[in-house]
Design a protein around this motif. Structure first.
Motif, PDB file in Angstrom:
ATOM      1  N   ASN A   1      34.449  33.180  29.460  1.00 18.07           N
ATOM      2  CA  ASN A   1      34.711  32.670  28.106  1.00 18.07           C
ATOM      3  C   ASN A   1      33.856  31.455  27.763  1.00 18.07           C
ATOM      4  O   ASN A   1      33.414  31.297  26.626  1.00 18.07           O
ATOM      5  CB  ASN A   1      36.197  32.316  27.968  1.00 18.07           C
ATOM      6  CG  ASN A   1      37.093  33.539  28.032  1.00 18.07           C
ATOM      7  OD1 ASN A   1      36.640  34.668  27.824  1.00 18.07           O
ATOM      8  ND2 ASN A   1      38.362  33.330  28.319  1.00 18.07           N
ATOM      9  N   TRP A   2      33.649  30.583  28.736  1.00 17.49           N
ATOM     10  CA  TRP A   2      32.970  29.316  28.473  1.00 17.49           C
ATOM     11  C   TRP A   2      31.460  29.378  28.648  1.00 17.49           C
ATOM     12  O   TRP A   2      30.727  28.644  27.986  1.00 17.49           O
ATOM     13  CB  TRP A   2      33.529  28.222  29.380  1.00 17.49           C
ATOM     14  CG  TRP A   2      35.008  27.959  29.180  1.00 17.49           C
ATOM     15  CD1 TRP A   2      35.758  28.261  28.059  1.00 17.49           C
ATOM     16  CD2 TRP A   2      35.910  27.363  30.106  1.00 17.49           C
ATOM     17  NE1 TRP A   2      37.067  27.897  28.243  1.00 17.49           N
ATOM     18  CE2 TRP A   2      37.199  27.332  29.487  1.00 17.49           C
ATOM     19  CE3 TRP A   2      35.777  26.855  31.400  1.00 17.49           C
ATOM     20  CZ2 TRP A   2      38.332  26.817  30.138  1.00 17.49           C
ATOM     21  CZ3 TRP A   2      36.910  26.335  32.036  1.00 17.49           C
ATOM     22  CH2 TRP A   2      38.157  26.317  31.409  1.00 17.49           C
ATOM     23  N   THR A   3      30.989  30.233  29.566  1.00 14.17           N
ATOM     24  CA  THR A   3      29.552  30.255  29.860  1.00 14.17           C
ATOM     25  C   THR A   3      28.888  31.601  29.608  1.00 14.17           C
ATOM     26  O   THR A   3      27.667  31.676  29.523  1.00 14.17           O
ATOM     27  CB  THR A   3      29.292  29.854  31.327  1.00 14.17           C
ATOM     28  OG1 THR A   3      29.749  30.905  32.196  1.00 14.17           O
ATOM     29  CG2 THR A   3      29.981  28.551  31.687  1.00 14.17           C
ATOM     30  N   GLY A   4      29.674  32.658  29.529  1.00 18.06           N
ATOM     31  CA  GLY A   4      29.098  33.991  29.370  1.00 18.06           C
ATOM     32  C   GLY A   4      28.778  34.676  30.688  1.00 18.06           C
ATOM     33  O   GLY A   4      28.416  35.853  30.702  1.00 18.06           O
ATOM     34  N   VAL A   5      28.922  33.967  31.816  1.00 24.15           N
ATOM     35  CA  VAL A   5      28.679  34.577  33.131  1.00 24.15           C
ATOM     36  C   VAL A   5      29.854  35.489  33.465  1.00 24.15           C
ATOM     37  O   VAL A   5      31.011  35.057  33.474  1.00 24.15           O
ATOM     38  CB  VAL A   5      28.509  33.504  34.228  1.00 24.15           C
ATOM     39  CG1 VAL A   5      28.384  34.152  35.602  1.00 24.15           C
ATOM     40  CG2 VAL A   5      27.292  32.641  33.939  1.00 24.15           C
ATOM     41  N   ASN A   6      29.559  36.758  33.732  1.00 24.39           N
ATOM     42  CA  ASN A   6      30.606  37.771  33.887  1.00 24.39           C
ATOM     43  C   ASN A   6      30.749  38.206  35.351  1.00 24.39           C
ATOM     44  O   ASN A   6      29.900  38.911  35.887  1.00 24.39           O
ATOM     45  CB  ASN A   6      30.270  38.983  33.013  1.00 24.39           C
ATOM     46  CG  ASN A   6      31.442  39.933  32.896  1.00 24.39           C
ATOM     47  OD1 ASN A   6      32.417  39.840  33.636  1.00 24.39           O
ATOM     48  ND2 ASN A   6      31.362  40.854  31.959  1.00 24.39           N
ATOM     49  N   LEU A   7      31.876  37.786  35.960  1.00 25.51           N
ATOM     50  CA  LEU A   7      32.182  38.172  37.344  1.00 25.51           C
ATOM     51  C   LEU A   7      33.362  39.132  37.420  1.00 25.51           C
ATOM     52  O   LEU A   7      33.948  39.312  38.487  1.00 25.51           O
ATOM     53  CB  LEU A   7      32.494  36.918  38.180  1.00 25.51           C
ATOM     54  CG  LEU A   7      31.393  35.858  38.299  1.00 25.51           C
ATOM     55  CD1 LEU A   7      31.924  34.651  39.069  1.00 25.51           C
ATOM     56  CD2 LEU A   7      30.168  36.420  39.003  1.00 25.51           C
ATOM     57  N   ILE A   8      33.708  39.732  36.276  1.00 18.32           N
ATOM     58  CA  ILE A   8      34.901  40.572  36.214  1.00 18.32           C
ATOM     59  C   ILE A   8      34.875  41.687  37.261  1.00 18.32           C
ATOM     60  O   ILE A   8      35.901  41.990  37.873  1.00 18.32           O
ATOM     61  CB  ILE A   8      35.059  41.187  34.805  1.00 18.32           C
ATOM     62  CG1 ILE A   8      35.369  40.087  33.774  1.00 18.32           C
ATOM     63  CG2 ILE A   8      36.165  42.235  34.797  1.00 18.32           C
ATOM     64  CD1 ILE A   8      36.700  39.412  33.955  1.00 18.32           C
ATOM     65  N   LYS A   9      33.738  42.288  37.493  1.00 18.98           N
ATOM     66  CA  LYS A   9      33.695  43.417  38.419  1.00 18.98           C
ATOM     67  C   LYS A   9      33.987  42.999  39.860  1.00 18.98           C
ATOM     68  O   LYS A   9      34.320  43.839  40.696  1.00 18.98           O
ATOM     69  CB  LYS A   9      32.338  44.136  38.331  1.00 18.98           C
ATOM     70  CG  LYS A   9      31.215  43.508  39.117  1.00 18.98           C
ATOM     71  CD  LYS A   9      30.028  44.465  39.162  1.00 18.98           C
ATOM     72  CE  LYS A   9      28.954  43.989  40.102  1.00 18.98           C
ATOM     73  NZ  LYS A   9      27.835  44.928  40.226  1.00 18.98           N
ATOM     74  N   PHE A  10      33.876  41.702  40.137  1.00 20.84           N
ATOM     75  CA  PHE A  10      34.154  41.205  41.481  1.00 20.84           C
ATOM     76  C   PHE A  10      35.593  40.712  41.643  1.00 20.84           C
ATOM     77  O   PHE A  10      36.011  40.408  42.756  1.00 20.84           O
ATOM     78  CB  PHE A  10      33.206  40.044  41.824  1.00 20.84           C
ATOM     79  CG  PHE A  10      31.757  40.410  41.816  1.00 20.84           C
ATOM     80  CD1 PHE A  10      31.186  41.106  42.869  1.00 20.84           C
ATOM     81  CD2 PHE A  10      30.947  40.062  40.741  1.00 20.84           C
ATOM     82  CE1 PHE A  10      29.848  41.439  42.863  1.00 20.84           C
ATOM     83  CE2 PHE A  10      29.605  40.390  40.729  1.00 20.84           C
ATOM     84  CZ  PHE A  10      29.049  41.083  41.793  1.00 20.84           C
TER      85      PHE A  10
END
Length: 205
Positions: free
Chosen positions: A72-81
Motif C-alpha cells: 500500500n505504501w511503496t507499491g512493492v508486492n510480496l503477496i505471493k510470498f
C-alpha cells in the motif's frame, strides 16, 4: 514507483517455495551449530536454540504483517510470498516448542506444569495454538472448502497470535532488554495500521 516496478519484476522470477528451502536450511544449520556447541551455542545450547527458533518465528511474523502495508505504501508486492512466510513462521514456532518440550523439559507432564505455572509459557502456548489452524488451512483446498470470506476471517487470528508471541518474548527475558520491546511495538503498530485501514474502507463504502 519505477523502483517498485523494478523490484516487483525481479520478485516475479523468484518462486515462493524458496522461502521453505531457506527456512529449512537455516533451521538445520542452527540445530547443527547447537549440537556441536559452536559460536553462541557454547554455553546452554538448548536454551539458545530454543530462543533462536522463537526469534526467527517472530521475525517472520513481522515480515508477514508487513506485506500488505508495504504494498500500500511503496507499491512493492510480496503477496505471493505471504503464505510461505506464514507457514515457515509456524514451522519455527513448532521447532521452538519441540526444543522446549523434548530437549528442555523432556516430558509431557512437565510441559503442562510449565504452562500452568509460568505465565509467559501460557501466553506462548496460546499463541502457538492459535497458529495451528492457520497453518493447517494455508492451502487452496481449504480456501475453496471454507469460502474466501470465512477463510480470511479465521486467518485474522494471525494478529493476536503475533501480539501474544511478542508478549511471550518480552515476558521471558530477564531485566530490561530493548529488542523484545521493539518487536512488540512494531507488531502492535502493524496490527493497528491494518485496523485503521479497515475502518477507513468501511467508512468509504
Amino acid at each position: 514507483m519505477a523502483v517498485a516496478q523494478t523490484i516487483n519484476g525481479a520478485l516475479r522470477r523468484v518462486p515462493a517455495w524458496t522461502i521453505y528451502i531457506v527456512g529449512a536450511v537455516y533451521a538445520v544449520w542452527e540445530f547443527w551449530r547447537a549440537l556441536n556447541q559452536i559460536g553462541p551455542y557454547l554455553v546452554e545450547p538448548i536454551n539458545v536454540l530454543e530462543r533462536a527458533y522463537g526469534e526467527i518465528a517472530l521475525i517472520l511474523m513481522v515480515v508477514g504483517l508487513t506485506v500488505t502495508p508495504l504494498r500500500n505504501w511503496t507499491g512493492v508486492n510480496l503477496i505471493k510470498f505471504r503464505r510461505a512466510i506464514g507457514v515457515t513462521a509456524f514451522f519455527f514456532v513448532l521447532a521452538h516448542f519441540l526444543v522446549f518440550a523434548i530437549l528442555d523439559v523432556q516430558s509431557v507432564s512437565r510441559v503442562w506444569e510449565e504452562v500452568v505455572k509460568r505465565p509467559y509459557v501460557t501466553v506462548g502456548m496460546v499463541s502457538f495454538l492459535m497458529l495451528i489452524p492457520l497453518a493447517v488451512t494455508s492451502n487452496n483446498l481449504s480456501v475453496r472448502k471454507m469460502g474466501a470470506a470465512a477463510w480470511r476471517k479465521m486467518h485474522k487470528l494471525t494478529y493476536p497470535a503475533a501480539i501474544l508471541g511478542a508478549v511471550h518474548y518480552l515476558w521471558l527475558v530477564k531485566g530490561f532488554q530493548l529488542e523484545p520491546i521493539i518487536y512488540l511495538i512494531v507488531i502492535v503498530g502493524l496490527v493497528a495500521s491494518r485496523y485503521i485501514t479497515f475502518q477507513r474502507k468501511r467508512q468509504l463504502a
